[in-house]
Design a protein around this motif. Sequence first.
Motif, PDB file in Angstrom:
ATOM      1  N   ASN A 134       0.832  -1.209   0.000  1.00  0.00           N
ATOM      2  CA  ASN A 134       0.000   0.000   0.000  1.00  0.00           C
ATOM      3  C   ASN A 134       0.866   1.257   0.000  1.00  0.00           C
ATOM      4  O   ASN A 134       0.590   2.215  -0.719  1.00  0.00           O
ATOM      5  CB  ASN A 134      -0.916   0.013   1.224  1.00  0.00           C
ATOM      6  N   ARG A 151       1.002   4.218  -2.836  1.00  0.00           N
ATOM      7  CA  ARG A 151       0.719   5.602  -2.451  1.00  0.00           C
ATOM      8  C   ARG A 151       1.904   6.500  -2.822  1.00  0.00           C
ATOM      9  O   ARG A 151       1.724   7.597  -3.355  1.00  0.00           O
ATOM     10  CB  ARG A 151       0.449   5.662  -0.953  1.00  0.00           C
ATOM     11  N   LYS A 179      -4.247   4.539  -9.291  1.00  0.00           N
ATOM     12  CA  LYS A 179      -5.374   4.548  -8.352  1.00  0.00           C
ATOM     13  C   LYS A 179      -6.418   3.510  -8.764  1.00  0.00           C
ATOM     14  O   LYS A 179      -6.945   2.779  -7.916  1.00  0.00           O
ATOM     15  CB  LYS A 179      -6.001   5.943  -8.293  1.00  0.00           C
ATOM     16  N   PHE A 204      -5.417   6.327   2.788  1.00  0.00           N
ATOM     17  CA  PHE A 204      -4.965   6.962   1.551  1.00  0.00           C
ATOM     18  C   PHE A 204      -5.534   8.377   1.456  1.00  0.00           C
ATOM     19  O   PHE A 204      -4.832   9.334   1.122  1.00  0.00           O
ATOM     20  CB  PHE A 204      -5.407   6.138   0.332  1.00  0.00           C
TER      21      PHE A 204
END
Length: 549
Positions: A427, A431, A450, A467
Motif C-alpha cells: 500500500n 501511495r 489509483k 490513503f
Amino acid sequence: MKNRILKICLVLISVLIVWGVYVVLKPEPKTIAGLMESYENPGIKIKIRSPFSGTVLVAKKGEVIFKEAYGLSNRETNEENEVDTKYGIGSVTKQFTAMLVMQLVEEGKLKLQDTIGYYLPYLPEEKANHITIHQLLTHTSGLAHYFALPAIGVNLSDFRKTKYTPKELVQLIGKTNMIAKPGEQFYYSSLGYDVLGAIIEEVSGKPFADFLDEKIVKPLQLKNTGFASNEYISNELAKGYAYREVYGLDWWTSEHGGEIREAPFRDQSTAYAAGGMHSTVEDLFIWSEAIKSHKLLSPELTKIMLSPDKKGHCYGWVRNWDDIVEKNINARLYGHGGALTGNSAYIGMYDDGTTIIYLANINNLKAEEILHQLYLRANDLKDDYKLKGYPNRSSYEKFIAAGGMTALKDYFQRLSEYSGYTVNPSNSTMRGVMKIHLEAGKQKVADSLKTVFLNTYNPNETTINDFGYDFLYSDNSNYALQFFIENTKRYPFSSNVWDSLGEAYLTYKDYDSAIDCYKKAVELGEQVNHRSLEDYKENLKKAESLNKS
C-alpha cells in the motif's frame, strides 16, 4: 556561562555522532547468540522495531541447535524470561484451530465444503448459507477482520474488555458487514477463525479448551500449551508490553531509545480460537515435528491442510511468505505469525529442515527480519540472496532513472514467481508512486495507479481512508476527495467513511457537501449507537456554523 553551555552541547553532539558512527559501522554479529544479544540491546534494534524480549529456538533436521531466553517476563519484579516461559502466541493459534477442524474432517464429523449455517443456524442467511468451512480456513469467506466491529458501533477497546460466550461472539460477527462475496477474494479475518472455534465446539460437544487438550495437547504431551482463563494468563504467562520509540529530550531518559508500557487487558473470550492460546518454544517445536511426522493427521489430509489457496494461505499456515522470500529468493517455508498487544510470535518450517520459533512479550517486532537473519546464521549463509531491481521511488526523476513502472512491474512479477502466488506492491509503495507522479504532473499515470489499486487490491475502508487522509494533508490534497468518495460507494453503511468525506469537503470549504455528509454520518451512527456519534454531531454543528459565517 553561555560558552560553557555551548561547550557542553558540542561535547554531547560529538558523543552522539561517535555513537551513531559506531552503530552504523559496527559489523553485524555472525552467530545466532550474537544476533539475539544485539536485538536485546540498542545495537541494531531499529531493524526489528522493538528490543527483543522473549525466547528463541532454532533447529535443523529435528535437532535443536539453539535455545535461549532474553529480557524480563515481569518488569515490575525484574523476573527474567526463561526457556520454558509461557507466552501468548496470538494468531499462531490458528494452526491449532485448523488442525482441530481437520481432525473432525478425518473422523467424518464435518466436511470442508459444508456451509456454516449447518452448524450455526442462528447466523444471518448471507453468511449461514454461503460461507463454507474451507473459506473460513483460507480467509476467503468475505468476513472482515476486527475493523468490521467499529462499523457496527462496537468500540474495539470495549470489545477487548468484554466477556462473550462463543455463541454471543458469533452472533456479533453475524452483524458485521461482508466485504466480499464468499470465495472471491482473500481478506485476512480473525473473526472467521472465531466462527471455526464455535463450530468445533458445536460438533465436538466440548469447550474449545477441552477439545484442544484432548486432541492435541495430551497426545503430544505438551506441558505448557493451551487455551486458558484470564486469571491463568495474568498469573502464569510473561506479561505483555508495548514499545514505542521516543525522540528529542525524552531519548536521554529512555530505555533502548523508547518507552515500554504494560499492554492493556484483553478478555480471553475475544481472542478465542483466532488468537487466545499460549505456549513455549519447546512445545511449539514438538508441535512442528508432529505436523511433519503426521502424528495428529493423516498424510492425505495434512497435504490438504498445507495446500496454499489465495495469497499463499493454507489452513492456519502461509506458504512462502513474500516478505521472507524477498530477502532470500531461495527460501521455501511454511509459517505463521501472531501478534497481540504485548506479544509477538512466529513459527517457520523451512523445506530444508530448518525450524525457527520465537515468542516475545514486547511488540511490535519485525518477524521477517528476525526469521531471515536467524536463517542465515543457522545455515552459515551470506546475505547475498535478496531480490534485486526494486526501483528508487524517493523522487520521480530517480524512479524513472531506475526503470520506472516497467522495473516495478518486473520486480513484483519475479517476486510472485518465487513466492508461488501473486504479490502486489505494498500500500505504501502504491501511495508513494502515485505521489511522485502527481508531483511531476503525470495525472493520467497517477489515475491509472489509483484504478489498479482500488480494483485489484480490494482495500478495506480503513486502508482507503488512510490513503485519503495521507493525500489530504500533503501537497496533493485535491486528490484525497476521490478516495473518500470511493469509500462511501464501497461502504455506504459505515458512518465513519461519511464523516471522513465530510472532513474532506470541510477542508475544501464546500460546506453544503460537508453538511450532507455529516448528516449521513449522524444518521448511520444513531442506528448502531456508534462510539463516535457525539463527534459526528459536533462536526455537523461546526460545518453548519461555518456555512452561516
